[in-house]
Scaffold this motif. Sequence first.
Motif, short mmCIF file in Angstrom:
data_model
loop_
_atom_site.label_atom_id
_atom_site.label_comp_id
_atom_site.label_asym_id
_atom_site.label_seq_id
_atom_site.Cartn_x
_atom_site.Cartn_y
_atom_site.Cartn_z
N MET A 1 0.85 -1.20 0.00
CA MET A 1 0.00 0.00 0.00
C MET A 1 0.89 1.26 0.00
N THR A 2 0.56 2.20 -0.86
CA THR A 2 1.33 3.43 -0.96
C THR A 2 0.89 4.42 0.12
N VAL A 3 1.86 4.95 0.84
CA VAL A 3 1.57 5.93 1.89
C VAL A 3 1.52 7.31 1.26
N SER A 4 0.46 8.06 1.53
CA SER A 4 0.28 9.38 0.93
C SER A 4 0.61 10.49 1.92
N VAL A 5 0.64 11.71 1.41
CA VAL A 5 0.85 12.88 2.27
C VAL A 5 -0.29 13.00 3.28
N LYS A 6 -1.50 12.64 2.85
CA LYS A 6 -2.65 12.69 3.79
C LYS A 6 -2.44 11.74 4.95
N ASP A 7 -1.88 10.56 4.69
CA ASP A 7 -1.61 9.59 5.76
C ASP A 7 -0.61 10.16 6.76
N VAL A 8 0.42 10.82 6.24
CA VAL A 8 1.43 11.42 7.12
C VAL A 8 0.79 12.53 7.95
N ALA A 9 -0.02 13.35 7.31
CA ALA A 9 -0.68 14.45 8.03
C ALA A 9 -1.56 13.92 9.15
N ALA A 10 -2.32 12.85 8.87
CA ALA A 10 -3.19 12.28 9.91
C ALA A 10 -2.38 11.71 11.06
N ALA A 11 -1.29 11.02 10.75
CA ALA A 11 -0.46 10.41 11.80
C ALA A 11 0.20 11.46 12.67
N ALA A 12 0.55 12.62 12.07
CA ALA A 12 1.24 13.68 12.82
C ALA A 12 0.28 14.71 13.39
N SER A 13 -1.04 14.54 13.09
CA SER A 13 -2.07 15.48 13.56
C SER A 13 -1.79 16.91 13.09
N VAL A 14 -1.44 17.03 11.80
CA VAL A 14 -1.22 18.34 11.19
C VAL A 14 -1.96 18.36 9.85
N SER A 15 -1.96 19.52 9.19
CA SER A 15 -2.60 19.63 7.89
C SER A 15 -1.68 19.12 6.80
N VAL A 16 -2.28 18.84 5.62
CA VAL A 16 -1.49 18.44 4.46
C VAL A 16 -0.52 19.55 4.07
N GLY A 17 -0.95 20.80 4.20
CA GLY A 17 -0.09 21.93 3.88
C GLY A 17 1.14 21.98 4.77
N THR A 18 0.97 21.61 6.04
CA THR A 18 2.12 21.60 6.95
C THR A 18 3.12 20.53 6.54
N VAL A 19 2.62 19.35 6.15
CA VAL A 19 3.52 18.30 5.68
C VAL A 19 4.28 18.78 4.45
N SER A 20 3.56 19.45 3.54
CA SER A 20 4.21 19.98 2.33
C SER A 20 5.31 20.98 2.69
N ASN A 21 5.04 21.83 3.68
CA ASN A 21 6.07 22.79 4.10
C ASN A 21 7.26 22.09 4.71
N VAL A 22 7.03 21.05 5.48
CA VAL A 22 8.14 20.31 6.08
C VAL A 22 9.02 19.70 4.98
N LEU A 23 8.38 19.21 3.92
CA LEU A 23 9.12 18.58 2.83
C LEU A 23 9.86 19.58 1.96
N ASN A 24 9.25 20.74 1.76
CA ASN A 24 9.78 21.70 0.79
C ASN A 24 10.31 23.00 1.39
N ARG A 25 9.72 23.44 2.51
CA ARG A 25 10.13 24.71 3.13
C ARG A 25 10.16 24.55 4.65
N PRO A 26 11.04 23.71 5.16
CA PRO A 26 11.05 23.42 6.60
C PRO A 26 11.33 24.64 7.47
N ASP A 27 11.92 25.69 6.89
CA ASP A 27 12.20 26.89 7.67
C ASP A 27 10.92 27.62 8.07
#
Length: 334
Positions: A1-27
Amino acid sequence: MTVSVKDVAAAASVSVGTVSNVLNRPDKVSPATVARVQAAIDELGFVRNDAARQLRAGRSRSIGLIILDSANPFFAEVARGAEERAAREGMSVLLGSSDQVPERESNYLDLFREQRVNGVLLTPTDVDADMLRHFTDSGTPLVIVDGEMPGGRVPSVAVDDVRGGMLAVEHLLETGRRRIAYVGGPAGIRQVADRLEGARRALARVPDATLEVIEQGALTVLHGRDAGEQIARRPISERPDAVFCANDLLALGVMQGTAILGEMRIPEDLALIGYDDIDFAESAVVSLSSVRQPARTIGAEAVELLLESLDSSGAAIRHVRFQPELVVRASTGR
């Protein structure tokens, strides 16, 4: 099963946008949140979809490099220099070998363009100005490696191969050799033609010296061995007393070919010099004289020129030309 950004967001209790920022703009994200998202990524085994990211961005983090022959240690060093310089910019290098076949070169150019690479470094099988102009007009930056494009519209990094051919043959003439053979590959390869031109210029200054051209189908050890055997089978009066090869692989093959028949000694009967100064040149049974070109520096400088092309400041197109260096060893008898 492929893990998506939504799965990461749910596991970390954050929004999808926050996961995207961590991946691309962690600052833009607090260290505590970055740590929480990274823990979720590690736990779930998430792998980012870089293909989708580059489609959104319009470019990948890759550079295409097309060389003439991946089996040639010279081009391996060029690739290493390019990789080292690209890595400092967070980029990777995708390697293709044309094997001196124009159709393969064209296919790689199409593939890299489809992959939306940041640009392409190309050692061309033949400088087809119209084809290269069409490629650059499509919007993908291009740098010519180990050559130049007529008109100077494309950045390039090269070595003065005419000068290199002159250095090789001048050295042979200085050691007293007068019947010189040039073993090269297909005449359409720019490097082969330029090194032959340099040899001819050196010979023109010595009236009693002659130059024979032995053209081979490729710049490989096996083709050099064939040339060496051809020379060794000739009557002694018809043999050259020196051979200049278009690259070290050919020269090492000539060395093998003359040794197989056991009738010629290097350098006593035949002085031999190559081109590129690959590692095998120094470690040959008879250490090989050669004309050195800075392979790794060529690769690094090609990436530098590509980065300048990507800069929106409109810097002038640059053409870098290195000077070759004569390296004298036992195969020329000095």
